[in-house]
Every structure is written in structure tokens, then in C-alpha cells.
Scaffold this motif. Structure first.
Motif, PDB file in Angstrom:
ATOM      1  N   GLY A  40     -15.926  34.535  63.648  1.00 65.28           N
ATOM      2  CA  GLY A  40     -14.472  34.621  63.670  1.00 65.28           C
ATOM      3  C   GLY A  40     -13.771  34.543  62.335  1.00 65.28           C
ATOM      4  N   PHE A  41     -14.514  34.478  61.219  1.00 59.57           N
ATOM      5  CA  PHE A  41     -13.828  34.470  59.928  1.00 59.57           C
ATOM      6  C   PHE A  41     -14.779  34.911  58.833  1.00 59.57           C
ATOM      7  CE2 PHE A  41     -14.659  30.267  57.537  1.00 59.57           C
ATOM      8  CZ  PHE A  41     -15.940  30.153  58.037  1.00 59.57           C
ATOM      9  N   SER A  42     -14.196  35.253  57.668  1.00 65.24           N
ATOM     10  CA  SER A  42     -14.953  35.617  56.480  1.00 65.24           C
ATOM     11  C   SER A  42     -14.117  35.262  55.257  1.00 65.24           C
ATOM     12  CB  SER A  42     -15.316  37.109  56.478  1.00 65.24           C
ATOM     13  OG  SER A  42     -14.168  37.917  56.681  1.00 65.24           O
ATOM     14  N   THR A  43     -14.806  35.063  54.117  1.00 66.32           N
ATOM     15  CA  THR A  43     -14.110  34.686  52.890  1.00 66.32           C
ATOM     16  C   THR A  43     -14.759  35.368  51.688  1.00 66.32           C
ATOM     17  OG1 THR A  43     -15.489  32.730  52.450  1.00 66.32           O
ATOM     18  CG2 THR A  43     -13.522  32.409  53.823  1.00 66.32           C
ATOM     19  N   GLY A  44     -14.028  35.404  50.576  1.00 64.28           N
ATOM     20  CA  GLY A  44     -14.545  35.960  49.336  1.00 64.28           C
ATOM     21  C   GLY A  44     -13.479  35.899  48.265  1.00 64.28           C
ATOM     22  N   ILE A  45     -13.730  36.550  47.134  1.00 60.75           N
ATOM     23  CA  ILE A  45     -12.727  36.653  46.082  1.00 60.75           C
ATOM     24  C   ILE A  45     -12.611  38.093  45.631  1.00 60.75           C
ATOM     25  CG2 ILE A  45     -13.003  34.277  45.242  1.00 60.75           C
ATOM     26  CD1 ILE A  45     -14.578  35.448  42.866  1.00 60.75           C
ATOM     27  N   LEU A  58      -4.112  47.979  55.561  1.00 57.62           N
ATOM     28  CA  LEU A  58      -3.830  46.975  56.582  1.00 57.62           C
ATOM     29  C   LEU A  58      -5.130  46.530  57.219  1.00 57.62           C
ATOM     30  CD1 LEU A  58      -4.092  48.593  59.549  1.00 57.62           C
ATOM     31  CD2 LEU A  58      -1.904  49.535  58.792  1.00 57.62           C
ATOM     32  N   HIS A  59      -5.040  45.424  57.953  1.00 57.14           N
ATOM     33  CA  HIS A  59      -6.184  44.870  58.663  1.00 57.14           C
ATOM     34  C   HIS A  59      -5.805  44.653  60.124  1.00 57.14           C
ATOM     35  CE1 HIS A  59      -7.839  44.009  54.684  1.00 57.14           C
ATOM     36  NE2 HIS A  59      -6.697  43.409  54.389  1.00 57.14           N
ATOM     37  N   ARG A  60      -6.799  44.582  60.980  1.00 55.35           N
ATOM     38  CA  ARG A  60      -6.572  44.327  62.407  1.00 55.35           C
ATOM     39  C   ARG A  60      -6.719  42.842  62.728  1.00 55.35           C
ATOM     40  NH1 ARG A  60      -3.712  48.644  63.901  1.00 55.35           N
ATOM     41  NH2 ARG A  60      -4.705  50.563  63.139  1.00 55.35           N
ATOM     42  N   PHE A  61      -6.484  42.001  61.724  1.00 53.79           N
ATOM     43  CA  PHE A  61      -6.645  40.556  61.869  1.00 53.79           C
ATOM     44  C   PHE A  61      -5.840  39.876  60.771  1.00 53.79           C
ATOM     45  CE2 PHE A  61     -10.355  42.891  60.309  1.00 53.79           C
ATOM     46  CZ  PHE A  61     -10.238  42.662  58.956  1.00 53.79           C
ATOM     47  N   SER A  62      -5.617  38.580  60.921  1.00 55.04           N
ATOM     48  CA  SER A  62      -4.900  37.807  59.911  1.00 55.04           C
ATOM     49  C   SER A  62      -5.640  37.806  58.580  1.00 55.04           C
ATOM     50  CB  SER A  62      -4.733  36.354  60.378  1.00 55.04           C
ATOM     51  OG  SER A  62      -3.611  36.179  61.201  1.00 55.04           O
ATOM     52  N   GLU A  63      -4.876  37.835  57.488  1.00 51.30           N
ATOM     53  CA  GLU A  63      -5.439  37.697  56.146  1.00 51.30           C
ATOM     54  C   GLU A  63      -4.606  36.699  55.347  1.00 51.30           C
ATOM     55  OE1 GLU A  63      -6.707  40.284  52.176  1.00 51.30           O
ATOM     56  OE2 GLU A  63      -5.209  41.107  53.541  1.00 51.30           O
ATOM     57  N   ALA A  64      -5.288  35.860  54.571  1.00 55.80           N
ATOM     58  CA  ALA A  64      -4.607  34.942  53.656  1.00 55.80           C
ATOM     59  C   ALA A  64      -5.174  35.148  52.260  1.00 55.80           C
ATOM     60  CB  ALA A  64      -4.796  33.498  54.094  1.00 55.80           C
ATOM     61  N   ILE A  65      -4.292  35.288  51.267  1.00 57.67           N
ATOM     62  CA  ILE A  65      -4.701  35.528  49.882  1.00 57.67           C
ATOM     63  C   ILE A  65      -4.136  34.398  49.025  1.00 57.67           C
ATOM     64  CG2 ILE A  65      -4.616  37.073  47.901  1.00 57.67           C
ATOM     65  CD1 ILE A  65      -3.715  38.484  51.261  1.00 57.67           C
ATOM     66  N   THR A  66      -5.015  33.688  48.311  1.00 59.23           N
ATOM     67  CA  THR A  66      -4.620  32.597  47.432  1.00 59.23           C
ATOM     68  C   THR A  66      -4.961  32.976  45.997  1.00 59.23           C
ATOM     69  OG1 THR A  66      -5.110  30.985  49.177  1.00 59.23           O
ATOM     70  CG2 THR A  66      -4.851  30.140  46.938  1.00 59.23           C
ATOM     71  N   HIS A 110      -8.558  34.493  45.995  1.00 61.80           N
ATOM     72  CA  HIS A 110      -9.447  34.162  47.115  1.00 61.80           C
ATOM     73  C   HIS A 110      -8.853  34.770  48.376  1.00 61.80           C
ATOM     74  CE1 HIS A 110     -11.051  31.745  50.466  1.00 61.80           C
ATOM     75  NE2 HIS A 110     -12.064  31.438  49.684  1.00 61.80           N
ATOM     76  N   TRP A 111      -9.690  35.410  49.195  1.00 63.01           N
ATOM     77  CA  TRP A 111      -9.204  35.994  50.440  1.00 63.01           C
ATOM     78  C   TRP A 111      -9.947  35.400  51.632  1.00 63.01           C
ATOM     79  CZ3 TRP A 111     -13.122  38.223  53.108  1.00 63.01           C
ATOM     80  CH2 TRP A 111     -14.194  38.767  52.394  1.00 63.01           C
ATOM     81  N   ALA A 112      -9.238  35.340  52.763  1.00 61.47           N
ATOM     82  CA  ALA A 112      -9.823  34.869  54.013  1.00 61.47           C
ATOM     83  C   ALA A 112      -9.338  35.773  55.136  1.00 61.47           C
ATOM     84  CB  ALA A 112      -9.420  33.422  54.286  1.00 61.47           C
ATOM     85  N   PHE A 113     -10.251  36.250  55.963  1.00 63.26           N
ATOM     86  CA  PHE A 113      -9.941  37.107  57.108  1.00 63.26           C
ATOM     87  C   PHE A 113     -10.296  36.379  58.405  1.00 63.26           C
ATOM     88  CE2 PHE A 113     -11.143  41.107  54.457  1.00 63.26           C
ATOM     89  CZ  PHE A 113      -9.877  41.126  53.877  1.00 63.26           C
ATOM     90  N   PRO A 118     -15.546  41.920  57.591  1.00 60.93           N
ATOM     91  CA  PRO A 118     -14.410  42.378  56.777  1.00 60.93           C
ATOM     92  C   PRO A 118     -14.277  43.899  56.779  1.00 60.93           C
ATOM     93  CG  PRO A 118     -15.738  40.771  55.588  1.00 60.93           C
ATOM     94  CD  PRO A 118     -16.510  41.139  56.807  1.00 60.93           C
ATOM     95  N   SER A 119     -13.024  44.365  56.831  1.00 63.82           N
ATOM     96  CA  SER A 119     -12.740  45.798  56.771  1.00 63.82           C
ATOM     97  C   SER A 119     -11.282  45.982  56.402  1.00 63.82           C
ATOM     98  CB  SER A 119     -13.033  46.476  58.117  1.00 63.82           C
ATOM     99  OG  SER A 119     -12.159  45.985  59.119  1.00 63.82           O
TER     100      SER A 119
END
Length: 279
Positions: A40-45, A58-66, A110-113, A118-119
Motif C-alpha cells: 500500500g505504499f512506496s518511497t524514494g527520493i 498525475l497519479h492514481r493515488f496520494s503523493e507527498a513530496i518533502t 523525498h516522495w511517498a506514494f 510507483p507510476s
């Protein structure tokens, strides 16, 4: 990418190679995803060279960018914001956005989906530009920005200061996360979660204990901790340590357990006791 999986299920990830097919001037690194057991989630930079642009998508899910380093010019459907280190933007599913390095040095984010796969989908739709600078979204805008300097930092444990950057209360779905800053000698007690967790060390050096296993993490090394596995993080150095943590859940939650489950003195139910580690 170097993975080290052990019996209790955690994985320590050290990214050294960018994802193939990254846009010019942008290096994308994937840390946690389905391949390491994440649900249910993925992360990276992402590292952007000066002027580099990740075009509208765009994405078909929530994204957070720090933002970790440098300055970012982040645009959401034409609304352009300037963001600096520790600022975070959440973009809901289906909302188009590009990202661009807004300075003359490298920018790292840093990104989190809210997906383990990820796509992104490119879009050519045009939006009227509205410069908002260091302002924040309006209540009617779908995006949310949490700026570190304007937000409420809390002391989760002695000399360990945390800030929630994205969660259900900020519009995200399926993920939540934030920033932690540990002064020398600070630590979190041994604890477990009811969801998977990704922890990326973005400054300093951290010691991670998981059922008697000891790891040292730095330079964006990332630990994937499956739900229900006891763990803790400590700063044993003489400098500050910082992390970005992400949960595969809507709001932060943790359950404190006896320290012996992390040091290896006690066996977690259903898990073979690891070799003891002295914290």
C-alpha cells in the motif's frame, strides 16, 4: 540498490543507482516498494539538477513530496509555490502537477506514494499560471502544504522532535508521515505499528535496532519495517540526526513495548530470538 532481508522481515535499502528512464536532469531513486514486501505504499527520493523539470503528470493515488535540499518551484494545476527544506506538499489522486528546481544548485526531494507500485501519467492539459510564492493553498484547493517553520513541532521523546507533514487530516489517503530530529543521545522507545513503515535518514547517522539486529544508517539509507515488528531508532553520535518517516496508514499511531524486544533480550511472539545486541 542493496537490500538486506532477515528473518523478521525488515529490509535496509541503500540507493546508489537512479531509476532508468528518468527525465533529463532528474535522477529518481526508489527505496521501499512491493519488491521488499511493502503493502500500500512506496518511497524514494528525486534529485533535480539546476533548472531540471519533471513535466506535468498525475497519479492514481496520494503523493507527498518533502523538500530535503535546495529550492523547489512546485505547481499544482497552475498554482505555483516556492518550497524550501522540510516543506511538504500533498497532492491528491488525479491532480496534475509538475516539479522544477527553483535554484542554481541541486534540489533533492523525498516522495511517498499510497501504492506499492510507483507510476505516473503524463498530461498535456494546460492551466493558467498563478504565482503564489511562499503562500499556502486556499481551503478550496485540493493540495495541502505544511511548511516546517510555520508548523507545530512536538517532542515525541526526550530531545526527539517530530512534525507531522501529511496525514488524513491534511487530505492524504493511505499514507501519513513526517520529519523527526534527534539531538545527540536522543532515541525513541521500542515500539510497533499496525502498518508498514519506511524510515529514511536524511541527516546524521542513526542506529536502528530490530529484534537484536543492529544497523547504522546515513546518507538517505532507508529501513523498511513491516507492521507488527518491534524496532527503535537512536542517535549515538555527537551530531543531530534527522529522518523522514512514512506509514502505510492514514494517521500516525504506535504502541510502546518492552525495550528487550528491540535489543534482543526478549523474543517477539512467533519470531526466533536474534543474537543479542547491547544498545
Amino acid at each position: 540498490m542493496l537490500d538486506s532481508r532477515i528473518a523478521t522481515g525488515e529490509t535496509i535499502i541503500s540507493a546508489r543507482k537512479a531509476e532508468a528512464g528518468s527525465p533529463a536532469g532528474v535522477d529518481l531513486f526508489v527505496f521501499v516498494l512491493q519488491e521488499c514486501g511493502a503493502t500500500g505504499f512506496s518511497t524514494g527520493i528525486a534529485r533535480f539538477g539546476p533548472g531540471a523539470l519533471l513535466p506535468y503528470h498525475l497519479h492514481r493515488f496520494s503523493e507527498a513530496i518533502t523538500i530535503l535540499e535546495g529550492q523547489c518551484r512546485f505547481v499544482v494545476e497552475g498554482r505555483a509555490y516556492r518550497m524550501g527544506p522540510r516543506d511538504c506538499v500533498h497532492v491528491p489522486a488525479g491532480v496534475a502537477h509538475p516539479a522544477q528546481n527553483g535554484g542554481d544548485t541541486d534540489m533533492v526531494a523525498h516522495w511517498a506514494f499510497a501504492t506499492s507500485e510507483p507510476s505516473r501519467e503524463l498530461t498535456n492539459r494546460a492551466y493558467p499560471l498563478e504565482e503564489r510564492g511562499e503562500g499556502n493553498p486556499k481551503e478550496t484547493d485540493p493540495e495541502t502544504i505544511v511548511r516546517y517553520d510555520e508548523s507545530g513541532v512536538y517532542e515525541l521523546s526526550t530531545n526527539a522532535f517530530f512534525l507531522d507533514l501529511f496525514a488524513r487530516r491534511y487530505g492524504s489517503s493511505g499514507i501519513c508521515g513526517g520529519h523527526g530530529r534527534f539531538l545527540p543521545g536522543a532515541s525513541l522507545p521500542c515500539h510497533v505499528h499496525d502498518f508498514d513503515e519506511s524510515i529514511t535518514i536524511v541527516a546524521g547517522t542513526a542506529v536502528c535496532l530490530v529484534q537484536g539486529r543492529r544497523y547504522e544508517l546515513s546518507n538517505c539509507d532507508t529501513a523498511f519495517i513491516p507492521k507488527g515488528v518491534p524496532h527503535r531508532f537512536l542517535n549515538r553520535s555527537d551530531a543531530e540526526m534527522e529522518m523522514i518517516w512514512v506509514y502505510a496508514g492514514d494517521e500516525p499511531d504506535r504502541r510502546i513495548v518492552a525495550s528487550g524486544y528491540c535489543s534482543g533480550d526478549l523474543a517477539w511472539p512467533g519470531v526466533e530470538l536474534a543474537q543479542q545486541v547491547t544498545p
